[in-house]
Design an enzyme around this catalytic site. Structure first.
Site, PDB file in Angstrom:
ATOM      1  N   HIS A   1      43.311  43.192  37.938  1.00 30.78           N
ATOM      2  CA  HIS A   1      43.894  43.674  36.688  1.00 30.78           C
ATOM      3  C   HIS A   1      44.977  44.713  36.920  1.00 30.78           C
ATOM      4  CE1 HIS A   1      40.592  41.448  34.955  1.00 30.78           C
ATOM      5  NE2 HIS A   1      41.430  41.299  33.952  1.00 30.78           N
TER       6      HIS A   1
ATOM      7  N   ARG B   1      44.119  42.615  25.576  1.00 32.72           N
ATOM      8  CA  ARG B   1      42.923  42.953  26.373  1.00 32.72           C
ATOM      9  C   ARG B   1      42.353  44.266  25.833  1.00 32.72           C
ATOM     10  NH1 ARG B   1      46.129  40.379  30.697  1.00 32.72           N
ATOM     11  NH2 ARG B   1      44.795  38.950  31.851  1.00 32.72           N
TER      12      ARG B   1
ATOM     13  N   GLU C   1      37.055  30.128  30.552  1.00 30.35           N
ATOM     14  CA  GLU C   1      37.311  30.675  31.884  1.00 30.35           C
ATOM     15  C   GLU C   1      36.145  30.479  32.830  1.00 30.35           C
ATOM     16  OE1 GLU C   1      38.507  34.778  31.336  1.00 30.35           O
ATOM     17  OE2 GLU C   1      36.950  35.145  29.869  1.00 30.35           O
TER      18      GLU C   1
ATOM     19  N   ASN D   1      42.861  32.932  35.243  1.00 32.92           N
ATOM     20  CA  ASN D   1      42.559  33.861  36.343  1.00 32.92           C
ATOM     21  C   ASN D   1      41.095  33.735  36.742  1.00 32.92           C
ATOM     22  OD1 ASN D   1      45.108  34.708  35.637  1.00 32.92           O
ATOM     23  ND2 ASN D   1      44.390  36.455  34.468  1.00 32.92           N
TER      24      ASN D   1
ATOM     25  N   CYS E   1      46.194  31.729  28.486  1.00 31.19           N
ATOM     26  CA  CYS E   1      46.586  33.147  28.487  1.00 31.19           C
ATOM     27  C   CYS E   1      46.427  33.776  29.866  1.00 31.19           C
ATOM     28  CB  CYS E   1      45.811  33.939  27.443  1.00 31.19           C
ATOM     29  SG  CYS E   1      44.057  34.028  27.791  1.00 31.19           S
TER      30      CYS E   1
HETATM   31  C1  PEP Z   1      41.752  35.213  32.658  1.00 28.59           C
HETATM   32  O1  PEP Z   1      40.667  35.319  33.235  1.00 28.59           O
HETATM   33  O2  PEP Z   1      42.595  34.331  32.920  1.00 28.59           O
HETATM   34  C2  PEP Z   1      42.134  36.179  31.612  1.00 28.59           C
HETATM   35  C3  PEP Z   1      43.202  36.002  30.866  1.00 28.59           C
HETATM   36  O3  PEP Z   1      41.363  37.280  31.481  1.00 28.59           O
HETATM   37  P1  PEP Z   1      41.366  38.502  32.511  1.00 28.59           P
HETATM   38  O4  PEP Z   1      42.490  38.310  33.477  1.00 28.59           O
HETATM   39  O5  PEP Z   1      41.512  39.744  31.713  1.00 28.59           O
HETATM   40  O6  PEP Z   1      40.016  38.392  33.149  1.00 28.59           O
HETATM   41 MG    MG Z   2      39.142  36.604  32.398  1.00 35.15          MG
END
Ligand code: PEP
Ligand code: MG
Length: 542
Positions: A188, A293, A427, A450, A498
């Site tokens: 992050h 977020r 996810e 991600n 996203c």
């Molecule tokens: C993801 O996991 O792709 C996502 C957008 O959430 P984060 O990166 O905040 O875990």
């Molecule tokens: Mg995520």
């Protein structure tokens, strides 16, 4: 001139002086001392430096923002002249024989608590000021050139590691770029660097000897150049100018529609982590916010954000976006996003542990506070809500029941609310595999590539050693995306991406051909993606 190679997380160029940041230095140690006289002299010198800095800040602020706003620096300088404050620090040094840093920090804490308990509102407000001045003096004692502030000149920050909570608290206007030794490209902290649109490198050995040196971050080659010679510096300044020109060219795409050559409209939204990021969304002309977020509101604070604080944040974003869609993701902490006051147990496997919706469905008082804030804010714009880390239909039904409960409570009190769309993040492989069932429960899917890459490939996104095999282009990930789009559409959901992959321009055409409805990307990626959308013809080939 020295060159170091690392891994780039944003392909830009930054030129400036390095500020070395050390987390250990921020922690005040309690040490016994043998020479109180010398320690008192250290304190006295630091106090005088702080007063000088505050006077300089006062003069500067006076010119730039006027007397009323500048007055705060005068108040801070006066506090450092206060006998009670000084006596307390000196007593701790002299009689308890403890170090000056500890004496100042302890005095700051005590006074701050004392002010906070006073009835008078003005005195209560001084609680934060006294903490601030104590931090400034501690900063000077720690040897930082200018105490708490990195100074007026923007810098390249160098640190062993940066936690997301540290990154969100930085003054972004003073950051040209950053370089860290640890950390992975999918963390992050890396995502925050992209949101800030500042060049950043990881995997570079850093140390205090770099502090104050001139440097260049070459985000294209993944290099840090220390003490660049005049020719190198000139060449990089030219490259930076060229980058600016390219960016200017993209500006022509502002106010243009996100539509393919054959007429398919795509929702092109942006991702944000704070209310302040909304300005970047507008500056880059995104048509909405596809991922807020919300956990960063929690990471910025030292205690649970209240319903009112959250309401104000969501309302501000909704109002600023003036009717454009704003999708707020409910709290997603855990794994690399740790918040001390949640007091979570240390886990063997935090990415697969107690996190995100699992915490919300367990500690429902936290979840309900956030939902109340969200539903109240929905009266002020076009808000939608989505839930992270979903693995089952049962969870979604539980969430919807809680939302309904909160909604009825607010309705009973006559509190206005808007209509909200509810969606889930896809996810986890579990969510992909039951996406046909999940589609019947919600209005939309937003694919979090991600985490989806992490769980599909069984590769910890935090582990820098695995960055080279963390492959979001892996056919398993692409097939998962295709399956989610198909199942989502069959079940009546619109489907977006996203995760960071949504901003990968080499895949934009692929996603459009798969039938994606929305892409939500870091603000700086909006115009480059718009360019590709507008150049794509979905009628080509079979
Ligand atoms: C993801 O996991 O792709 C996502 C957008 O959430 P984060 O990166 O905040 O875990
Ligand atoms: Mg995520």
């Amino acid at each position: 001139m020295e060159r170091y190679t690392g891994k780039s997380i944003l392909k830009g160029i930054a030129i400036g002086k390095i500020l070395f940041y050390s987390r250990e230095e921020q922690v005040v140690q309690r040490r016994s001392i043998t020479d109180p006289e010398a320690e008192l002299a250290r304190y006295e010198k630091a106090r005088e430096t702080a007063i000088e800095q505050l006077q300089a800040l006062y003069e500067k602020a006076l010119k730039e923002v006027g007397e009323v706003n500048a007055a705060i620096f005068e108040v801070h300088a006066m506090m450092l002249e206060d006998d009670d404050f000084n006596d307390s620090v000196k007593n701790i040094i002299e009689f308890q024989k403890l170090n000056a840093e500890y004496a100042v920090a302890a005095t700051g804490d005590n006074f701050s608590r004392m002010f906070a308990k006073m009835d008078d509102e003005y005195m209560q407000a001084r609680s934060a000021d006294v903490k601030d001045i104590a931090e400034r003096v501690v900063g000077i004692l720690h040897g930082r050139r200018d105490g708490k502030d990195p100074g007026d000149e923007p810098v390249i920050l160098a640190a062993k590691d940066l936690a997301p909570s540290e990154t969100v608290q930085m003054d972004k206007s003073k950051l040209l770029g950053f370089v860290t030794e640890l950390g992975s490209a999918n963390s992050h902290t890396a995502i925050l660097a992209r949101t800030m649109n500042i060049p950043a490198l990881i995997g570079i050995h850093v140390g205090p000897e770099m502090d104050g040196l001139m440097a260049v971050i070459d985000g294209i080659a993944g290099e840090l150049i220390l003490n660049p010679d005049a020719d190198t510096l000139k060449a990089y300044r030219e490259k930076q100018q060229e980058e600016l020109r390219q960016r200017e060219l993209l500006q022509q795409l502002k106010n243009k529609e996100d539509v393919t050559l054959d007429g398919k409209h795509i929702k092109l939204y942006a991702n944000i982590g704070s209310v302040g990021d909304t300005a970047k969304v507008l500056a880059n002309d995104a048509d909405g916010i596809g991922l807020f977020r919300s956990e960063f509101l929690y990471l910025e604070k030292s205690d649970y954000p209240t319903e009112e604080e959250q309401f104000q944040a969501y309302k501000t974003v909704a109002e600023t976006m003036a009717g454009k869609k704003v999708i707020i993701r409910t709290l997603d902490i855990g794994a690399d996003k740790q918040v001390d006051y949640f007091q979570m147990d240390k886990e063997e496997n935090p990415a697969m542990g107690y996190r995100a919706i699992r915490i919300c469905l367990d500690r429902t008082e936290i979840f309900k506070t956030q939902l109340r804030a969200l539903l109240r804010a929905s009266a002020y714009g076009n808000l939608s809500v989505m839930y992270p880390m979903i693995i089952s239909v049962k969870e979604v039904r539980q969430i919807k029941a809680i939302v309904e409960e909160v909604r009825s409570e607010l309705a009973e009190k006559g509190i206005p609310m808007g209509e909200i769309e509810q969606g889930i993040m896809i996810e986890t492989p579990a969510a992909v595999l039951i996406s046909d069932l999940l589609a019947k429960e919600v209005d939309f899917f937003s694919i979090g590539t991600n985490d989806l890459t992490q769980y599909t490939l069984a590769i910890d996104r935090q582990n820098a050693k695995l960055d080279s095999i963390y492959d979001a282009h892996h056919p398993a990930v692409l097939r998962a995306i295709q399956m989610v789009i198909e199942n989502g559409h069959k079940g009546g959901c619109w489907v977006g991406i996203c995760g960071e992959l949504g901003a990968d321009t080499t895949l934009t055409e692929t996603f459009l051909k798969m039938g994606i409805d929305e892409l939500s990307v870091t603000p700086a990626a909006v115009l480059p993606i718009r360019k590709i959308i507008r150049e794509t013809d979905l009628r080509e080939e079979g």
